[in-house]
Design an enzyme around this catalytic site. Structure first.
Site, PDB file in Angstrom:
ATOM      1  N   GLU A 193       0.832  -1.200   0.000  1.00 46.49           N
ATOM      2  CA  GLU A 193       0.000   0.000   0.000  1.00 46.49           C
ATOM      3  C   GLU A 193       0.871   1.257   0.000  1.00 46.49           C
ATOM      4  O   GLU A 193       0.613   2.222  -0.730  1.00 46.49           O
ATOM      5  CB  GLU A 193      -0.917  -0.010   1.219  1.00 46.49           C
ATOM      6  N   GLY A 223      -7.905   5.091   7.065  1.00 41.96           N
ATOM      7  CA  GLY A 223      -8.795   4.927   8.202  1.00 41.96           C
ATOM      8  C   GLY A 223      -8.296   3.901   9.194  1.00 41.96           C
ATOM      9  O   GLY A 223      -8.421   4.068  10.407  1.00 41.96           O
ATOM     10  N   GLY A 224      -7.723   2.789   8.676  1.00 45.63           N
ATOM     11  CA  GLY A 224      -7.275   1.711   9.546  1.00 45.63           C
ATOM     12  C   GLY A 224      -5.779   1.640   9.740  1.00 45.63           C
ATOM     13  O   GLY A 224      -5.292   1.076  10.721  1.00 45.63           O
ATOM     14  N   SER A 225      -5.007   2.199   8.796  1.00 52.27           N
ATOM     15  CA  SER A 225      -3.545   2.128   8.896  1.00 52.27           C
ATOM     16  C   SER A 225      -2.933   3.374   8.268  1.00 52.27           C
ATOM     17  O   SER A 225      -3.607   4.140   7.576  1.00 52.27           O
ATOM     18  CB  SER A 225      -3.020   0.869   8.191  1.00 52.27           C
ATOM     19  N   THR A 226      -1.655   3.566   8.514  1.00 54.56           N
ATOM     20  CA  THR A 226      -0.936   4.681   7.904  1.00 54.56           C
ATOM     21  C   THR A 226       0.415   4.166   7.422  1.00 54.56           C
ATOM     22  O   THR A 226       0.984   3.242   8.018  1.00 54.56           O
ATOM     23  CB  THR A 226      -0.762   5.844   8.897  1.00 54.56           C
ATOM     24  N   GLN A 227       0.917   4.752   6.321  1.00 53.15           N
ATOM     25  CA  GLN A 227       2.166   4.305   5.712  1.00 53.15           C
ATOM     26  C   GLN A 227       3.107   5.479   5.472  1.00 53.15           C
ATOM     27  O   GLN A 227       2.655   6.585   5.166  1.00 53.15           O
ATOM     28  CB  GLN A 227       1.916   3.597   4.365  1.00 53.15           C
TER      29      GLN A 227
END
Length: 466
Positions: A193, A223-227
Site C-alpha cells: 500500500e 482509516g485503519g492504517s498509515t504508511q
C-alpha cells in the site's frame, strides 16, 4: 490544417464518449444499482498529451494501442473503483495516463463479514461503472483486480477469505479479463500500500520519467492504517539492523528503486480514534465527569477529553457505530489534555529512520489533506502546502475555537492526533513542508494507480515497453 482538424475531431469524440457515459449511467436499471442509495458519480479526468523526447523533437504517440486497467479498493470506510486508460509510448518511455474514472460507495466490504454474497453484490454497481467506461472491444483484454486494505485485515481470516472468494466469482462472471484468484483478489499488505502510493505520486509528478529522478516521500493516512515511504539517501537507513527490514526494491523501467516503506496497522485515523477512546475508558486521566461517564458507558460508548464540553458525536468504523460524549467541563485545557492522551498512545509505537528528521518535504495525503482542507488551510481542488508547525497550530486553533466547528465534534481530536503523528511519531522538524493534495494533474492521488501499473506490468513487459 489537417492536423488541427484531426485534433478537433479527437476532442469531439472524447466529449461524445463522456456524454454517452452520463446517458448510460442514468439508464442503469434499479436491479443493477443494488446500492444506488449509497452510489454517487464522482470524477472523470482526461489528459491530452504527447510525449516530448530529450532532444526536444515531438514524437508521435501511437494511437492504435490503448490499454485499460480496473482496480477496486476495498477500504475500511467504503469501496471504490478506479478505471485507468493508458496509451502506449515509444520504447523505454512510461505509458501515458489518458483518463481515469473514479466512483465509490460508502459500504465497506468488511461490513459484510457475515454475509459474503451480499458483500460481492455491493460491488456490482461499481463493476457496471467500469464496464460503461471502457469500449466493449477492450473488455476481454482489460484486467480487473480488487485489493483490500486495513478493513479486511482487521476481521477474522476465514471471513475475509469468504468475501474475497465471492468477489472473485463476481469478476469471473463479468466480461473483463480475470487472472488467478491470488493475482485478482487479495488483502494488500501495508508495505505494498505504501509503495503503490509512492509510485502514484512520483508517476504523476513526472519523477519516474526523469533519467535523474528527484522523488518525494509520501505519508498516507488511511482509516485503519498509515504508511510512510521514501527513497533513502543515507546508507545507514539502508543497512540499519532495524530499518533495513523495511527496504523494498521496486523496479520501474530502467531503475530499481530501493524504498524505505513501513505500515502501521491500527494507526489510521479511525482505528487510532477508537484505540485512544478505549484507553481513556480504561484509564481516565483527567478530573471532571470522566470517571462517572466512563464507568456507566456501554461497550460502544465513550467519554473523551478530546471533545468540546457538552458535545457528543457518533461515528461508524468496521461495521460498528460508536457514541462519544465530552468529559470536559471547561475547554481551557482541552488541547493540552487531549495531547497528553494522544501522545501516550503514539509513544513508542512509531519508530522511523532518523533520516526523516532531515527531510525538507513530504507529500501528506488522504486524511492529512482532508482535515486540512475542511478547516480551509489548503484548497479542496488545488491542495496546498503547510509546515509541520502550521499543522500543530491549526490543531490548537480548532480546539480553542471549537464553537466554530460545532458540526464537527471530532475535529479537535483528529487534528491533535494527525499533528502528533507528524511531530511526536515521525519527529519531523517544524519547518518540514507538507505537500497536501487529492489530485495531481487532475488525477486522483491514491495507491490504486500504482497498483494498476503493477497489474499491467506483465502486459507492457510482453510488449517490450517496460
Amino acid at each position: 490544417m489537417q492536423r488541427v482538424s484531426c485534433k478537433i475531431l479527437a476532442v469531439s469524440v472524447i466529449l461524445f464518449g463522456i456524454s454517452l457515459f452520463y446517458l448510460t449511467r442514468k439508464q442503469m436499471s434499479s436491479s443493477d444499482a443494488v446500492v444506488s442509495q449509497d452510489y454517487d458519480y464522482i470524477h472523470i479526468s482526461h489528459k491530452d498529451m504527447t510525449w516530448k523526447s530529450d532532444d526536444d523533437d515531438v514524437s508521435e504517440v501511437q494511437q492504435n494501442d490503448d490499454y485499460y486497467g480496473v482496480m477496486f479498493d476495498a477500504g475500511s470506510t467504503g469501496s471504490r473503483v478506479h478505471v485507468f486508460h493508458f496509451q502506449e509510448t515509444p520504447q523505454g518511455i512510461p505509458p501515458i495516463l489518458i483518463s481515469e474514472v473514479f466512483n465509490f460507495t460508502n459500504l465497506p466490504l468488511a461490513q459484510y463479514a457475515d454475509n459474503p454474497s451480499e458483500g460481492a453484490a455491493s460491488l456490482k454497481v461499481l463493476l457496471n461503472v467500469a464496464l460503461q467506461s471502457i469500449p466493449s472491444s477492450h473488455w476481454s483484454t482489460t484486467p480487473v483486480a480488487l485489493k483490500a486494505t486495513a478493513g479486511l485485515r482487521l476481521i477474522p481470516e476465514k471471513k475475509a477469505k469468504a468475501l474475497l472468494d465471492e468477489v472473485y466469482s463476481l469478476f469471473k462472471s463479468s466480461l473483463l479479463h480475470v487472472e488467478t484468484p491470488e493475482a485478482t483478489v487479495d488483502i494488500m499488505n501495508g508495505t505494498d500500500e505504501g509503495i503503490f502510493m509512492w509510485v502514484t505520486v512520483n508517476f504523476l509528478n513526472g519523477a519516474l520519467i526523469s533519467s535523474t529522478p528527484e522523488t518525494r516521500g509520501t505519508l498516507d493516512m488511511g482509516g485503519g492504517s498509515t504508511q510512510v515511504t521514501f527513497l533513502p539517501q543515507i546508507e545507514e537507513t539502508l543497512s540499519h539492523h532495524i530499518h533495513g527490514n523495511y527496504i523494498k526494491t521496486y523496479p520501474f523501467l530502467h531503475h530499481n528503486y530501493k524504498l524505505y516503506t513501513k505500515s502501521f496497522l491500527g494507526l489510521g485515523l479511525k482505528a487510532a480514534r477508537l484505540e485512544i477512546l478505549k484507553r481513556e475508558k480504561e484509564n481516565p486521566i483527567f478530573v471532571g465527569s470522566s470517571d462517572i461517564d466512563q464507568l456507566s458507558a456501554g461497550p460502544e460508548e465513550f467519554a473523551s477529553t478530546c471533545l468540546p464540553p457538552f458535545t457528543s458525536g457518533t461515528w461508524d468504523f468496521g461495521g460498528n457505530t460508536y457514541s462519544v460524549s465530552s468529559s470536559n467541563l471547561h475547554s481551557e485545557n482541552m488541547y493540552a489534555n487531549c495531547l497528553s492522551v494522544v501522545k501516550a498512545f503514539i509513544e513508542d509505537t512509531v519508530i522511523v529512520p532518523s533520516e526523516m528528521q532531515e527531510s525538507s518535504s513530504f507529500y501528506a495525503l488522504s486524511y492529512f489533506w482532508e482535515r486540512a482542507a475542511e478547516i480551509k488551510k489548503v484548497d479542496w481542488k488545488k491542495g496546498g502546502m503547510m509546515l509541520v508547525k502550521d499543522y500543530r497550530e491549526a490543531a490548537i486553533n480548532v480546539c480553542f475555537n471549537h464553537t466554530m466547528y460545532a458540526d464537527k465534534p471530532f475535529h479537535c481530536m483528529d487534528l491533535v492526533y494527525l499533528s502528533s503523528v507528524l511531530s511526536h511519531g515521525y519527529r519531523f522538524r517544524d519547518d518540514v513542508k507538507l505537500l497536501m493534495t487529492n489530485t495531481i494533474d487532475d488525477f486522483n492521488v491514491s495507491w490504486a494507480l500504482g497498483a494498476t501499473l503493477e497489474l499491467l506490468r506483465t502486459h507492457w513487459e510482453n510488449m517490450k515497453k517496460l
